[in-house]
Write a protein that holds these residues in place. Structure first.
Motif, PDB file in Angstrom:
ATOM      1  N   GLN A 403      -5.470  14.091  -3.894  1.00 59.29           N
ATOM      2  CA  GLN A 403      -3.633  14.429  -3.523  1.00 59.29           C
ATOM      3  C   GLN A 403      -3.329  13.406  -2.901  1.00 59.29           C
ATOM      4  O   GLN A 403      -1.042  13.427  -2.841  1.00 59.29           O
ATOM      5  CB  GLN A 403      -3.858  15.988  -2.736  1.00 59.29           C
ATOM      6  CG  GLN A 403      -4.592  16.718  -3.368  1.00 59.29           C
ATOM      7  CD  GLN A 403      -4.847  17.456  -2.167  1.00 59.29           C
ATOM      8  OE1 GLN A 403      -6.076  17.940  -0.777  1.00 59.29           O
ATOM      9  NE2 GLN A 403      -4.495  19.264  -2.596  1.00 59.29           N
ATOM     10  N   PHE A 404      -3.363  12.267  -2.023  1.00 63.69           N
ATOM     11  CA  PHE A 404      -2.575  11.441  -1.686  1.00 63.69           C
ATOM     12  C   PHE A 404      -2.200  10.457  -2.272  1.00 63.69           C
ATOM     13  O   PHE A 404      -1.509   9.488  -2.502  1.00 63.69           O
ATOM     14  CB  PHE A 404      -3.685  10.753  -0.675  1.00 63.69           C
ATOM     15  CG  PHE A 404      -3.662  11.350   0.757  1.00 63.69           C
ATOM     16  CD1 PHE A 404      -2.912  11.487   2.341  1.00 63.69           C
ATOM     17  CD2 PHE A 404      -4.847  12.427   0.322  1.00 63.69           C
ATOM     18  CE1 PHE A 404      -3.677  12.334   2.692  1.00 63.69           C
ATOM     19  CE2 PHE A 404      -5.179  13.260   1.687  1.00 63.69           C
ATOM     20  CZ  PHE A 404      -4.128  13.611   2.801  1.00 63.69           C
ATOM     21  N   ALA A 405      -2.271  10.588  -3.793  1.00 61.46           N
ATOM     22  CA  ALA A 405      -2.281   9.115  -4.026  1.00 61.46           C
ATOM     23  C   ALA A 405      -0.667   9.088  -5.021  1.00 61.46           C
ATOM     24  O   ALA A 405      -0.559   7.967  -4.781  1.00 61.46           O
ATOM     25  CB  ALA A 405      -3.271   9.315  -5.868  1.00 61.46           C
ATOM     26  N   SER A 406       0.252  10.368  -4.635  1.00 61.60           N
ATOM     27  CA  SER A 406       1.388   9.894  -4.920  1.00 61.60           C
ATOM     28  C   SER A 406       2.064   9.865  -3.625  1.00 61.60           C
ATOM     29  O   SER A 406       3.886   9.749  -3.513  1.00 61.60           O
ATOM     30  CB  SER A 406       1.955  11.201  -5.977  1.00 61.60           C
ATOM     31  OG  SER A 406       1.518  12.639  -5.063  1.00 61.60           O
ATOM     32  N   LYS A 407       1.970   9.663  -2.688  1.00 60.17           N
ATOM     33  CA  LYS A 407       2.502   9.746  -1.608  1.00 60.17           C
ATOM     34  C   LYS A 407       2.319   8.188  -0.977  1.00 60.17           C
ATOM     35  O   LYS A 407       1.530   7.248  -1.582  1.00 60.17           O
ATOM     36  CB  LYS A 407       1.775  10.813  -0.864  1.00 60.17           C
ATOM     37  CG  LYS A 407       1.652  12.280  -0.836  1.00 60.17           C
ATOM     38  CD  LYS A 407       2.712  12.895  -1.017  1.00 60.17           C
ATOM     39  CE  LYS A 407       2.278  13.557  -1.933  1.00 60.17           C
ATOM     40  NZ  LYS A 407       3.539  14.916  -1.977  1.00 60.17           N
ATOM     41  N   VAL A 408       3.492   7.609   0.096  1.00 59.07           N
ATOM     42  CA  VAL A 408       3.715   6.436   1.034  1.00 59.07           C
ATOM     43  C   VAL A 408       2.550   6.971   2.044  1.00 59.07           C
ATOM     44  O   VAL A 408       2.749   7.718   2.742  1.00 59.07           O
ATOM     45  CB  VAL A 408       4.860   5.685   1.045  1.00 59.07           C
ATOM     46  CG1 VAL A 408       4.265   5.007   2.322  1.00 59.07           C
ATOM     47  CG2 VAL A 408       5.302   5.559  -0.236  1.00 59.07           C
ATOM     48  N   VAL A 409       1.439   6.318   2.147  1.00 59.56           N
ATOM     49  CA  VAL A 409       0.086   6.850   3.052  1.00 59.56           C
ATOM     50  C   VAL A 409       0.054   5.532   3.390  1.00 59.56           C
ATOM     51  O   VAL A 409       0.329   4.432   3.703  1.00 59.56           O
ATOM     52  CB  VAL A 409      -1.178   6.404   2.781  1.00 59.56           C
ATOM     53  CG1 VAL A 409      -2.472   7.225   3.483  1.00 59.56           C
ATOM     54  CG2 VAL A 409      -1.271   7.998   1.846  1.00 59.56           C
ATOM     55  N   ILE A 410       0.689   6.148   5.110  1.00 63.03           N
ATOM     56  CA  ILE A 410       0.251   5.167   6.798  1.00 63.03           C
ATOM     57  C   ILE A 410      -1.051   5.529   7.066  1.00 63.03           C
ATOM     58  O   ILE A 410      -0.712   6.790   7.751  1.00 63.03           O
ATOM     59  CB  ILE A 410       1.760   4.894   8.109  1.00 63.03           C
ATOM     60  CG1 ILE A 410       3.030   4.696   7.109  1.00 63.03           C
ATOM     61  CG2 ILE A 410       1.577   4.003   8.700  1.00 63.03           C
ATOM     62  CD1 ILE A 410       3.938   4.440   7.893  1.00 63.03           C
ATOM     63  N   ASP A 411      -1.863   5.315   7.486  1.00 60.33           N
ATOM     64  CA  ASP A 411      -3.364   5.380   7.330  1.00 60.33           C
ATOM     65  C   ASP A 411      -3.526   4.776   9.273  1.00 60.33           C
ATOM     66  O   ASP A 411      -4.686   3.682   8.706  1.00 60.33           O
ATOM     67  CB  ASP A 411      -4.233   5.512   6.533  1.00 60.33           C
ATOM     68  CG  ASP A 411      -5.693   5.837   7.175  1.00 60.33           C
ATOM     69  OD1 ASP A 411      -5.812   6.622   8.161  1.00 60.33           O
ATOM     70  OD2 ASP A 411      -6.343   6.124   6.258  1.00 60.33           O
TER      71      ASP A 411
END
Length: 416
Positions: A403-411
Motif C-alpha cells: 500500500q506504500f508503493a505508490s507513495k513518497v515514504v519518509i521512514d
C-alpha cells in the motif's frame, strides 16, 4: 517496620501502576492527585492512561477497597512521591529541573506525617532533590526530626528510589526489575528496602540518596548517547545515499558492536529530559552528554527538511504522519519528537496534514486550532501522497507494505 497503609502522591504513568501493584499485595493504598477527573476515573475502577493490563488490576483493587483515590493526602505508614519534574521556565538555567511539583507534594503530605513514617521520592530528579524534599518537609514540620539533622535517629525516614520501567511493560518491570534505593541514612535505606521487598522480586540495592539520583540520570544518559550515535549515522547515510538500516545490520554483526536504531529524535519523560539534569548540575564537565542531547534534539529538524523537500514535488501535497507518541504502542506524547515534527509542519504550511495515532481519541490541545485531521491508517493511505513514519506502532508494522508503493515514504523507523 510493619507497613499497612501507603500513600502514593501522583497518579500518572508511574504512580498509578505502583499504587495498583502495592494494593494488589493486600495493603491499603491512598492515591493522591490534583486532577479531580483522574481521581474520579480511578475510583470508578477505570484508568486515565494507556498501559497494558493496568485497567484489570486497578478495577480489581478498587473493587476490593485496597485502592482509593483522593485529592488530599491522608495518614499512612509510607508516602511515595511520583510527581513530574519537567524543565524549569527560568531562562537563566540550562534545562534545569522544575522541583515545584515535589515541593507541592511535600506541602501536601507534611500535615499528616507521623513519627516513624517513611517518605520515598520516586520522581526522576537532579542530584540533591531528595535532600531538598527533606528540607521542605522539615520546614513544614519543625516538631519532627529529619535525617539531614539526626541521621539514623530521625523521626521521619527519607529515601530516593527512582523508577526504571519501560512504558508498555510497566506492570511486569515494577515487579521484576532490580531497584536502586538511596536512603539519607542507613536506617532510611533499610526501611525503604522493607517497603520494596513487599512487591519487588528483583534485587534491592542500597546506596546514598545522591548516588541513587545520579544512577537514574546516568542510565538514561547512556541510552541517549548511544541513540545520538545512531541518529548521527542516519544523517550521514542520508547525505551519502546509503541505507542506514542495512549499514547498522551489517556493523552489528561484529561481536562487540551493538548500534541502536535511529529515529526522528528522542522523546519521553526520561531519555529526552534526564541528561539535561546532569548538564545543568555540571555544565563544564558534561561535554559528551550535552553533545548527545544536541544531536538528538536536532534530528526532528532533519526529518522536517526531508518532508519539505518531498512536499515541493507535489502541487497539492497531502502528508500523513504515522504516530505521535514518543515510542511504540503507548499514548504518551510527552517530549515526543513526532509531535514536535507535526507542529513544525503546521507552522510551515507545507500542505494538508493528517495524523494517524491509534492510541489517542483526540488531538492534543496544542493542535486544537490547527487544520490537522486525526484519521485512520486506511484513510491516510488512501488520500496521502507523502507518508512519514514517525513511530513504529504495531498497527504500522503489520500493514500491507504494498500500500506504500505508490507513495513518497519518509521512514524514520525502518519498518517499511
Amino acid at each position: 517496620m510493619m507497613i499497612k497503609t501507603v500513600c502514593v502522591v501522583g497518579l500518572g504513568y508511574i504512580g498509578l501502576p505502583t499504587a495498583a501493584i502495592i494494593a494488589s499485595r493486600g495493603m491499603q493504598v491512598i492515591g493522591v492527585d490534583v486532577n479531580q477527573t483522574a481521581v474520579d476515573t480511578i475510583n470508578a475502577g477505570e484508568i486515565h492512561i494507556v498501559e497494558p493490563d493496568l485497567d484489570i488490576i486497578v478495577r480489581s483493587v478498587v473493587t476490593t477497597g485496597n485502592l482509593k483515590a483522593t485529592t488530599t493526602a491522608e495518614k499512612a505508614d509510607v508516602f511515595m512521591v511520583a510527581v513530574p519534574t519537567p524543565f524549569t521556565q527560568d531562562d537563566t538555567c540550562d534545562h534545569a529541573a522544575d522541583l515545584s511539583y515535589i515541593q507541592s507534594a511535600a506541602q501536601a503530605i507534611a500535615p499528616v506525617l507521623e513519627k516513624g513514617n517513611l517518605v520515598v521520592l520516586e520522581s526522576t530528579s537532579p542530584v540533591g532533590a531528595t535532600e531538598k524534599l527533606a528540607h521542605w518537609l522539615s520546614e513544614a514540620r519543625p516538631d519532627l526530626s529529619f535525617p539531614q539533622d539526626k541521621g539514623d535517629y530521625a523521626d521521619i525516614n527519607v529515601a530516593h528510589c527512582p523508577e526504571r520501567v519501560l512504558p508498555g511493560y510497566v506492570l511486569q518491570e515494577l515487579v521484576s526489575n532490580d531497584r536502586v534505593i538511596g536512603g539519607m541514612s542507613q536506617a532510611c535505606s533499610d526501611k525503604a528496602v522493607a517497603l520494596y521487598q513487599t512487591f519487588v522480586r528483583g534485587e534491592c540495592i542500597t546506596t546514598h540518596a545522591r548516588t541513587a539520583e545520579l544512577a537514574k540520570l546516568t542510565e538514561n544518559s547512556f541510552r541517549d548517547v548511544n541513540i545520538a550515535f545512531a541518529n548521527e549515522l542516519s544523517v550521514i547515510c542520508d547525505k551519502l545515499k546509503i541505507n542506514v538500516w542495512e549499514l547498522i545490520k551489517l556493523a552489528n554483526r561484529h561481536p562487540r558492536v551493538n548500534i541502536l536504531s535511529p529515529g526522528p529524535g528522542v522523546g519521553g519523560h526520561c531519555i529526552a529530559v534526564d541528561p539535561w539534569f546532569i548538564v545543568s548540575s555540571c555544565p563544564q564537565e558534561a561535554k559528551l552528554i550535552r553533545q548527545a542531547r544536541l544531536i538528538n534534539d536536532a534530528k526532528p529538524f532533519h526529518v522536517i527538511d526531508k518532508v519539505v523537500q518531498a512536499a515541493d514535488e507535489f502541487k497539492r501535497p497531502v502528508i500523513a504522519c504515522l504516530g505521535l507518541a514518543f515510542k511504540a504502542d503507548i499514548d504518551d506524547l510527552r517530549e515526543s519528537p513526532a509531535l514536535q515534527i507535526l507542529h513544525e509542519l503546521v507552522d510551515k504550511e507545507v500542505g494538508t496534514l493528517l495524523a494517524v495515532e491509534p492510541n489517542i481519541k483526540t488531538l492534543p490541545s496544542s493542535l486544537a486550532q490547527s487544520k490537522v485531521e486525526l484519521t485512520t491508517l486506511e484513510t491516510a493511505l488512501d488520500v496521502a501522497n507523502i507518508i512519514v513514519v514517525l513511530v513504529d506502532h504495531k498497527q504500522f508494522k503489520v500493514a500491507d507494505k504494498t500500500q506504500f508503493a505508490s507513495k513518497v515514504v519518509i521512514d524514520t523507523r525502518g519498518i517499511i
